[in-house]
Design a protein around this motif. Structure first.
Motif, PDB file in Angstrom:
ATOM      1  N   GLY A  70      -0.211  -3.266   4.520  1.00  0.00           N
ATOM      2  CA  GLY A  70       0.450  -1.974   4.479  1.00  0.00           C
ATOM      3  C   GLY A  70      -0.330  -0.962   5.300  1.00  0.00           C
ATOM      4  N   VAL A  71      -0.594   0.204   4.708  1.00  0.00           N
ATOM      5  CA  VAL A  71      -1.384   1.225   5.398  1.00  0.00           C
ATOM      6  C   VAL A  71      -2.877   1.061   5.138  1.00  0.00           C
ATOM      7  N   SER A  72      -3.256   0.130   4.284  1.00  0.00           N
ATOM      8  CA  SER A  72      -4.661  -0.055   3.923  1.00  0.00           C
ATOM      9  C   SER A  72      -5.416  -0.787   5.026  1.00  0.00           C
ATOM     10  N   SER A  73      -6.661  -0.376   5.233  1.00  0.00           N
ATOM     11  CA  SER A  73      -7.491  -0.992   6.265  1.00  0.00           C
ATOM     12  C   SER A  73      -8.829  -1.413   5.681  1.00  0.00           C
ATOM     13  N   THR A  74      -9.458  -2.377   6.338  1.00  0.00           N
ATOM     14  CA  THR A  74     -10.786  -2.801   5.901  1.00  0.00           C
ATOM     15  C   THR A  74     -11.858  -1.876   6.455  1.00  0.00           C
ATOM     16  N   THR A  75     -11.598  -1.271   7.604  1.00  0.00           N
ATOM     17  CA  THR A  75     -12.521  -0.300   8.184  1.00  0.00           C
ATOM     18  C   THR A  75     -12.228   1.069   7.592  1.00  0.00           C
ATOM     19  N   PRO A  76     -13.247   1.783   7.082  1.00  0.00           N
ATOM     20  CA  PRO A  76     -12.990   3.104   6.497  1.00  0.00           C
ATOM     21  C   PRO A  76     -12.278   4.030   7.475  1.00  0.00           C
ATOM     22  N   GLY A  77     -11.449   4.911   6.939  1.00  0.00           N
ATOM     23  CA  GLY A  77     -10.699   5.823   7.782  1.00  0.00           C
ATOM     24  C   GLY A  77     -11.466   7.089   8.098  1.00  0.00           C
ATOM     25  N   ALA A  90      -5.746   4.076  -8.213  1.00  0.00           N
ATOM     26  CA  ALA A  90      -4.760   5.094  -8.591  1.00  0.00           C
ATOM     27  C   ALA A  90      -3.584   5.105  -7.626  1.00  0.00           C
ATOM     28  N   SER A  91      -3.270   3.966  -7.042  1.00  0.00           N
ATOM     29  CA  SER A  91      -2.218   3.874  -6.027  1.00  0.00           C
ATOM     30  C   SER A  91      -1.305   2.700  -6.313  1.00  0.00           C
ATOM     31  N   VAL A  92      -0.013   2.892  -6.064  1.00  0.00           N
ATOM     32  CA  VAL A  92       0.951   1.823  -6.326  1.00  0.00           C
ATOM     33  C   VAL A  92       0.668   0.590  -5.490  1.00  0.00           C
ATOM     34  N   ALA A  93       0.026   0.742  -4.340  1.00  0.00           N
ATOM     35  CA  ALA A  93      -0.313  -0.422  -3.523  1.00  0.00           C
ATOM     36  C   ALA A  93      -1.170  -1.421  -4.291  1.00  0.00           C
ATOM     37  N   ASP A  94      -1.916  -0.930  -5.286  1.00  0.00           N
ATOM     38  CA  ASP A  94      -2.828  -1.779  -6.040  1.00  0.00           C
ATOM     39  C   ASP A  94      -2.122  -2.601  -7.105  1.00  0.00           C
ATOM     40  N   TYR A  95      -0.934  -2.147  -7.544  1.00  0.00           N
ATOM     41  CA  TYR A  95      -0.241  -2.853  -8.633  1.00  0.00           C
ATOM     42  C   TYR A  95       1.262  -2.976  -8.348  1.00  0.00           C
ATOM     43  N   ASP A 108       4.487   0.049 -18.407  1.00  0.00           N
ATOM     44  CA  ASP A 108       5.484   0.193 -19.468  1.00  0.00           C
ATOM     45  C   ASP A 108       6.845  -0.298 -18.981  1.00  0.00           C
ATOM     46  N   ALA A 109       7.259  -1.452 -19.486  1.00  0.00           N
ATOM     47  CA  ALA A 109       8.513  -2.078 -19.045  1.00  0.00           C
ATOM     48  C   ALA A 109       9.737  -1.428 -19.657  1.00  0.00           C
ATOM     49  N   ARG A 110       9.568  -0.373 -20.434  1.00  0.00           N
ATOM     50  CA  ARG A 110      10.723   0.317 -21.011  1.00  0.00           C
ATOM     51  C   ARG A 110      11.365   1.295 -20.030  1.00  0.00           C
ATOM     52  N   VAL A 111      10.621   1.733 -19.039  1.00  0.00           N
ATOM     53  CA  VAL A 111      11.170   2.666 -18.050  1.00  0.00           C
ATOM     54  C   VAL A 111      12.224   1.945 -17.228  1.00  0.00           C
ATOM     55  N   ASP A 112      13.344   2.626 -16.945  1.00  0.00           N
ATOM     56  CA  ASP A 112      14.497   1.949 -16.356  1.00  0.00           C
ATOM     57  C   ASP A 112      14.706   2.191 -14.868  1.00  0.00           C
ATOM     58  N   THR A 113      14.310   3.328 -14.356  1.00  0.00           N
ATOM     59  CA  THR A 113      14.493   3.589 -12.925  1.00  0.00           C
ATOM     60  C   THR A 113      13.610   4.754 -12.513  1.00  0.00           C
ATOM     61  N   LEU A 114      13.298   4.834 -11.201  1.00  0.00           N
ATOM     62  CA  LEU A 114      12.383   5.843 -10.669  1.00  0.00           C
ATOM     63  C   LEU A 114      12.980   6.527  -9.447  1.00  0.00           C
ATOM     64  N   ASN A 115      12.601   7.805  -9.272  1.00  0.00           N
ATOM     65  CA  ASN A 115      12.897   8.536  -8.031  1.00  0.00           C
ATOM     66  C   ASN A 115      11.630   9.266  -7.579  1.00  0.00           C
ATOM     67  N   PRO A 116      10.643   8.516  -7.048  1.00  0.00           N
ATOM     68  CA  PRO A 116       9.407   9.143  -6.577  1.00  0.00           C
ATOM     69  C   PRO A 116       9.601   9.789  -5.210  1.00  0.00           C
ATOM     70  N   GLN A 117       9.191  11.043  -5.096  1.00  0.00           N
ATOM     71  CA  GLN A 117       9.393  11.804  -3.866  1.00  0.00           C
ATOM     72  C   GLN A 117       8.054  12.212  -3.250  1.00  0.00           C
ATOM     73  N   ILE A 118       8.024  12.255  -1.934  1.00  0.00           N
ATOM     74  CA  ILE A 118       6.877  12.698  -1.124  1.00  0.00           C
ATOM     75  C   ILE A 118       5.541  12.309  -1.745  1.00  0.00           C
ATOM     76  N   THR A 119       5.334  11.005  -1.957  1.00  0.00           N
ATOM     77  CA  THR A 119       4.120  10.552  -2.630  1.00  0.00           C
ATOM     78  C   THR A 119       3.428   9.452  -1.830  1.00  0.00           C
ATOM     79  N   TRP A 120       2.357   8.944  -2.378  1.00  0.00           N
ATOM     80  CA  TRP A 120       1.508   8.026  -1.616  1.00  0.00           C
ATOM     81  C   TRP A 120       1.736   6.567  -1.962  1.00  0.00           C
ATOM     82  N   ASN A 121       1.312   5.726  -1.033  1.00  0.00           N
ATOM     83  CA  ASN A 121       1.239   4.278  -1.218  1.00  0.00           C
ATOM     84  C   ASN A 121      -0.191   3.880  -1.540  1.00  0.00           C
ATOM     85  N   ASP A 122      -1.125   4.383  -0.758  1.00  0.00           N
ATOM     86  CA  ASP A 122      -2.557   4.121  -0.929  1.00  0.00           C
ATOM     87  C   ASP A 122      -3.282   5.450  -0.737  1.00  0.00           C
ATOM     88  N   LEU A 123      -3.845   6.001  -1.812  1.00  0.00           N
ATOM     89  CA  LEU A 123      -4.466   7.318  -1.743  1.00  0.00           C
ATOM     90  C   LEU A 123      -5.705   7.328  -0.849  1.00  0.00           C
TER      91      LEU A 123
END
Length: 594
Positions: A226-233, A296-301, A197-212
């Motif tokens: 980033g923090v993503s790996s090809t080998t499972p964690g 479900a992670s911002v790293a994806d989009y 949604d391009a109508r949102v103007d600014t964000l303040n995300p706190q203590i959240t994830w990059n890649d779940l």
């Protein structure tokens, strides 16, 4: 609005911090008559990839007493952390409504009286729900109702500022001037909404994830983006157990409103239950589950986030560590998105900031919203700020990586700062069977106040780890950023089984300690770096969780490699491991600012 009383510290941290910051700033809702009105509403939203699922979302609309069709105000949209409800944002909503913002606080899908299942801030579900609340703030009808049956329509909003075009350049009649605020689960949802949604103007995300998938099953080596790996964690046991219990409890508590949420995986998206069972049993997640978590992670989009973002991450946080905020910051910066980064002290694992630290955070957030939503000249602050737990002050920098690399070489059982002093040596240990922990310490998901009442000693039994400890420091060393460990090891049995995949790969845990003059070793902020080694015959590079910490003069720096940890499902097969030193390639690198 009903409030769920069983909450992980993810929720308590997000709301507790805001309440504390309100007290620091001198604001109190009881100091005078409220300068706003509050209306409880039900929202009918359509979610899913094809918007075929109808959900009831409950929320509270705070309208400043000065707001009207003739005097429009900007808006803020906020929702709860995991296990919470709209009521959790009451201190924030009251404060900002008193400051002249319309605030809509709502319970996320699956929580606090809202219907449907928990979908982990998936853009197709949580993002779509939030987007329709943006439409409501922009004046659209047919979304808000005064009853759960959605029969009596609420009056449309006509008192929020509307923008002429959205951030894609499109004209929409229902485009409000709106920002988003919230922590943890209520932090990630901001990306989910803004990403569609391009109508949102600014964000303040706190203590959240990059890649779940990293958050719940991290691998601190073989990271490809980033923090993503090809080998499972390596699966986090205590956090996954807590969140599954809280989510199911919420579903049972509000089942009368939406009985279907208990069908299949109770109150969770259907993939979650089998993923938890598989991950808890094997210690790693299957590819399809990793893909669902990354969706479900911002790293994806990330490329879809184009509006100003004030990231705010907690230093005492074993769930979403500082590395996640660093990678989100760097990715946004590379693509030209306006972004700044704060590291506050308190996170999911505890931490109580000083009054100065809390006031700084609150001031930055208010200035950020005033600048981007009210159009004031308020400064948005430095590029990077971090809390100094050694003196309660806030450090700042024009760069996210202010430190200079200091190399400490593995030498026998020690750490030395010169290649000329490196000595040959060898240490061996054995990882345990069935993923049993060898390293015992505070349980991540019940730390903080509970951990203080029932403390567990940090213990590494002999024969289960290797360690290297430096000499007493002649002067203090302040580290701000991610330590890195480069090590070569020998594990012949793992070399034979690793081709079979994750179940045959070696699992280790790297961590940095501060050893005081009396010899007491303290694990910095309880941070551990799990490693599933893809190939034990090659050098291993480990990026440990970042921290801001001062090693005092006379203290020593130590790095450990352990075969297990009480908060993770380690490798299932015992593996003998040997680390030989004598090479400059074996080293711990610290980002030191003084």
């Amino acid at each position: 609005m009903p409030t769920n009383r069983l909450r992980p510290r993810a929720v308590l941290t997000a709301i507790g911090t805001m309440a504390a910051l309100g007290a620091v700033s001198g604001w109190s809702p009881a100091a005078s008559a409220p300068a706003y009105t509050v209306q409880s509403l039900h929202f009918k939203v359509q979610v899913g990839p094809d918007k075929s699922k109808t959900c009831d979302v409950v929320g509270d609309l705070y309208k400043p007493s000065t707001a009207s069709a003739a005097h429009k105000v900007p808006a803020l949209l906020t929702t709860n952390g995991f296990g919470g409800s709209a009521a959790d944002q009451t201190p924030f909503a009251e404060k900002y409504a008193s400051l002249g913002y319309a605030v809509l606080s709502y319970s996320g899908l699956g929580f606090g009286g809202s219907g449907c299942k928990i979908t982990l801030d998936d853009p197709d579900f949580d993002g779509q729900a939030g987007s329709q609340l943006v439409s409501f703030l922009g004046g659209s009808g047919g979304i808000a109702f005064t009853d759960a049956a959605h029969t009596t329509a609420a009056a449309p909003v006509d008192f929020v500022v509307r923008d002429k075009v959205d951030h894609d350049g499109n004209k929409r009649a229902d485009d409000p001037r709106v920002g988003m605020w919230g922590g943890s689960y209520g932090g990630q949802v901001q990306f989910a909404v803004a990403g569609i949604d391009a109508r949102v103007d600014t964000l303040n995300p706190q203590i959240t994830w990059n890649d779940l998938s990293y958050s719940l099953g991290p691998n601190n080596t073989d990271q490809t983006k980033g923090v993503s790996s090809t080998t499972p964690g390596v699966t986090k046991l205590t956090w996954a157990t807590l969140f599954s219990a809280v989510g199911i409890f919420d579903g049972v508590q509000y089942a009368q409103n939406d009985p279907q949420r208990l069908i299949g995986c109770p109150n969770f998206a259907d993939f979650v239950c089998p993923a938890l069972v598989f991950g808890g049993t094997t210690g790693f997640m299957q590819p399809d589950d990793v893909a669902s978590l990354r969706h479900a992670s911002v790293a994806d989009y990330m490329s879809r986030i184009k509006i100003p973002v004030l990231l705010d991450q907690g230093e005492v946080d074993t769930l979403f560590n500082l590395n996640e905020s660093l990678e989100t910051y760097k990715a946004l910066k590379r693509q030209g998105t306006p972004v700044k980064l704060m590291w506050r002290y308190n996170g999911h694992s505890g931490g109580t900031p000083s009054a100065e630290g809390a006031a700084y955070e609150e001031s930055r957030i208010q200035s950020w919203f005033d600048h981007y939503l009210k159009g004031t000249s308020a400064s948005t602050g430095p590029a990077f700020a971090y809390y100094q737990d050694w003196d309660g002050k806030v450090g700042t920098s024009s760069r996210h990586n202010p430190g200079k690399a200091k190399k400490l070489f593995l030498s026998g059982r020690g750490l030395v700062d010169s290649t000329a002093r490196i000595q040959a040596g060898s240490q061996s240990f054995v990882t345990t069977a069935a993923g049993a922990p060898t390293s015992l310490g505070e349980l991540d998901a019940v730390g903080g106040q509970v951990g203080a009442a029932l403390p567990l000693p940090d213990v590494n039994p002999p024969g289960t780890y290797a360690s290297w400890t430096g000499e007493p420091l002649a002067k203090q060393a302040t580290v701000v950023g991610s330590p890195e460990l480069d090590v070569t090891l020998s594990a012949p049995s793992a070399a034979l089984t690793q081709a079979a995949g994750p179940s045959g790969q070696l699992v280790l845990f790297a961590k940095v300690y501060d050893v005081d003059a009396a010899g007491k070793a303290s694990l910095i902020n309880s941070l551990v770096a799990p490693v599933r080694v893809p190939d034990v015959t090659k050098p291993i590079h480990v990026t440990l969780p970042a921290f801001a910490h001062r090693f005092a003069a006379g203290h020593r720096i130590a790095v450990y490699l352990a075969g297990g940890d009480s908060n993770y499902r380690a490798g299932t097969t015992p593996v003998p491991v040997t680390v030989d030193t004598g090479s400059a390639a074996q080293r711990l690198t610290l980002p030191v600012i003084d």
